[in-house]
Design a protein around this motif. Sequence first.
Motif: not given
Lengths: 106, 285, 604
Positions: A78-91, C231-243
């Motif tokens: 759920a966290c992942t999906v929320v942040f993914f949507i945030g990244l895509m939508a806000l950009t 750890a969660f910040l690294l896990l989910l924020a780092f991949p976009p920079l990797e991309a």
Amino acid sequence: MGDGHSKEDIKKHVKLYIGIFIALLVGTVVTVLAAYVDLGHKMNIALALLIASVKAFLVAGFFMHLTSEKKTIYTILACTVVFFIGLMALTVIAHFDVPTIAGSGH
Amino acid sequence: MEVPYTSKPRPDTGLYNAKVGIWLFLASEVMLFGALFSSYILLRVNALEGTWPHGLLNIPIGTFNTAVLITSSITVVMAWASLKLGQFNRFKIYQGITILCALAFMVIKSVEYKDKFTHYQVWLKDGETIRGHIEVPGIEGKPWFMTHKKLEAMEAVDHITIHPDPKPHVASAGGEAPEAHKSENHGGAEEHAHEPRRIEKADIKRLSAFVPAHSTYFAIYFTLTALHALHVMGGALVMAYLWGPGSKMWKTDPERFTNRIEVSGLFWHFVDLVWIFLFPVLYLL
Amino acid sequence: MQHTTQTAPHETSHAHEHHDLGFWRTYVFSTDHKVIGIQYAVTSLAFLFFGFCLMLMMRWQIAYPGQQIPVFGKLLEAILGETAKGGVMSPDLYNVFGAMHGTIMVFLAVVPLAFAGFGNYVVPLQIGAIDMTFPRLNMASYWTFFLGCVIMFFSFFIPGGAAQAGWTSYSPLATTIPTDGQTYWLIGMVLLITSSLLGAVNFIATIIQLRAPGMTWMRLPFFVWAQFVTAFLLLLAFPPLEAAGIMQLMDRVFHTSFFLPTGLMVGGQVADISGGGSPLLWQHLFWFLAHPEVYVLILPAIGIVSEIIACNTRKTLWGYRSLVYSALAIGFIAFIVWAHHMYLTGMGTKISAFFQTTTMIISIPSVIILTCLFITLWGGSIRFNTPMLFALAFLPMFGLGGLTGLPLGFSFADLHLHDTYYVIAHFHYIVAPGTIFALFAGVYYWYPKATGRMMNEFWGKVHFWVSFIAMNLIFQPMFAQGMAGMHRRMYDGGATYSGVLDPETGDVVGLPGFIISLNKGITHAAMLLALAQLPFIINFFYSMFKGKKVDDNPWKATTLEWQTPTPPPHGNFDKHIEVYRGPYDYSLPGAKDDFTPQTEPSHK
């Protein structure tokens, strides 16, 4: 998975898996055919993404057992999906929200 | 001293370690491919009219490859189910098919890549663009990765010959008008579209194969599909290990082995999932 | 959770395993989280010093433009040749050092030390686990990191030198700059990111799966919570920079145009590229990581400080739950504030209003955390030992850094302050006297656990006081410089912009002489800071062999890492661990000591 994967359960699942396999193949064919039908550019995109989402749901939900997963996994995803949507939508919103200069016609 | 919960689930979370690990890894993968998809969207809405090529990928081959990957997805889950039912021999068969599907996918993808590397677009100085296969004097067969810069460096060459493409099959008729139409209508070239044409080197503004440098579309196409292909290769290696030497664990610790198959399967389904989006987004839209 | 059964480590088995492994498997390619933690810590401390040395030389150039760097100038010329001709720093070298100082400090020094170093060593001990969940993955993580470090370091010596486009590596500059250093930088970054991802997976899985019986979520030491969110910040924020890194690598190697716009001019000519890319895309993807990265820098530091403050005030942390929820809130909001680094990119008012709002909101949990820690001090019987001094200094320093960030969060104030020394002062207050002080505190605090010996208190205090004074002498004047409009990347310390006569009014405009003269003071303070690190370095190695020997729990602390033998053996615990109480039961009424370990049953 964990809970109650008795042999009977698995045998039932196998039937489901085969059904989903067929559904995925049909979905692929439908996507391709739909792309050749002119529904208007936006509708074509929406339809293709809709079919892809349904296929994705089938794979994630049943092949990856997400319909019967544990709370921990749901929370992480759920966290992942929320942040993914945030990244895509806000950009994308930031891309369209550009100050207009009078007369530039932007 | 063993790390606990490697094969049995931890009672309060109901999960064994590797399951938590793989889902966390997949979460980060979602963000990785998600960022690339976001980039795709941004590049596409950013593209000036006529700079987003369309209809250049081979849809039948792409469709077939999608089917190959979907097949591998069902066999991977069947392999796991076979282990759950205690049928090790059936597991071997299903797992074997999965690996073969992965190889088939890679082979088909390489053929597609090769086609792109030898297929060209030429921008002429008068504004016309032509797509097709080219012949360069002094080079045997279809040249790979030719560019206008390389042509300039070849002093002996003063022209190239291009075999223009027939009118491309374009999916999504509602899309922006493909460039090919414009070029064919340009300068009454339509009737000669299929005839080989001599082009003077001096008239060429830009020449590029359908490689990443061709346009942002091909840049993102190659980045996404190559990254996906790396995942396919990685997954295939792991599954080949579990099919071969790794399967000895079935005799010593069947539960842990089944978990390994489940975890590698989860990764494989994710790879399939990414393709389910890549296919329409790159091939059809 | 009480019913979970964890295999009690067998006392005899670890002794055997230890002998069987041999030197290489025990100390170099080890899978033991403690060895890996120390490997991370030592590597990153070395890079911390290296990154600081780069800045020292830059500071010399800022204060004394064009003059030979004393002592090291000749050495630099001998190693790097033309770019340091005559021992003077050339503009190119200044750019290299600037870019690499940022990169090294963030990605090779502070994050690996705070997250991977302390995290690896302390987290499994604090939750009562025998190791990380995936020990071999842990080893892979360190060696991937190490390879990344080697590539980054090696890039200094290639022709053209290392990356020059700042630690932010904005395209098109980073893509078109004619040095291969940027390519090395990108490959190095991809490796570092991969290493961080492996580490993050391992940390989260460990905290979820390997907590000892009775170690419920609300009994976790706050340090573990901080590492969990990090750890969660690294896990989910780092991949976009990797991309983004992969895409910039494509731009450089395969000449794509992901971040290069149509009609880009390079060196006065239209670049020979397909165009159609978006420079802003890089900035979005970069800051999507780089803002959460700020919290990656600060959260472990807050965690360390909380442990030390609770132990040395002999009190329980005030508002443990508020701390936990604040850390979670920070972790969540950190993902949606990134574009406040991009106000000057021509952003519209709607999206800018959104990011200003979220930026203001994220300051609330930070303030809650700081408040909780301040209130904890109230009424405590404080022991002013070296780790506590560093931890106490962290509070106002982090406060200063945080509060001066608020004006930068508003787009109208940011228009003036953006890219000035004010920004430098702001984030350095958070990272240098903030995070790095917390890390020093952590080193002094856990050193006796890792080695069985104390570091020298007197020299520790010398290290603290001189560093504390020097840090403030360095960064306070920068606020003034920044507000006067001094740009952060000026090679000559602003000399070019000083004292220009306005022909119309006859006034002298540009940077006042006083503002520029501050440069010298800052540089001297930086030298003082360098000097202050010598006692620490000597103390660190000397105490390993000659420090005062201590027992298993020298600070009389409650958390589980003090329940192990010192130094902890492979497998960590020599007894069955069961947790009965919260992490900070200090000075309980009626208890026999002023601390009650987490393993102490409640009913006696």
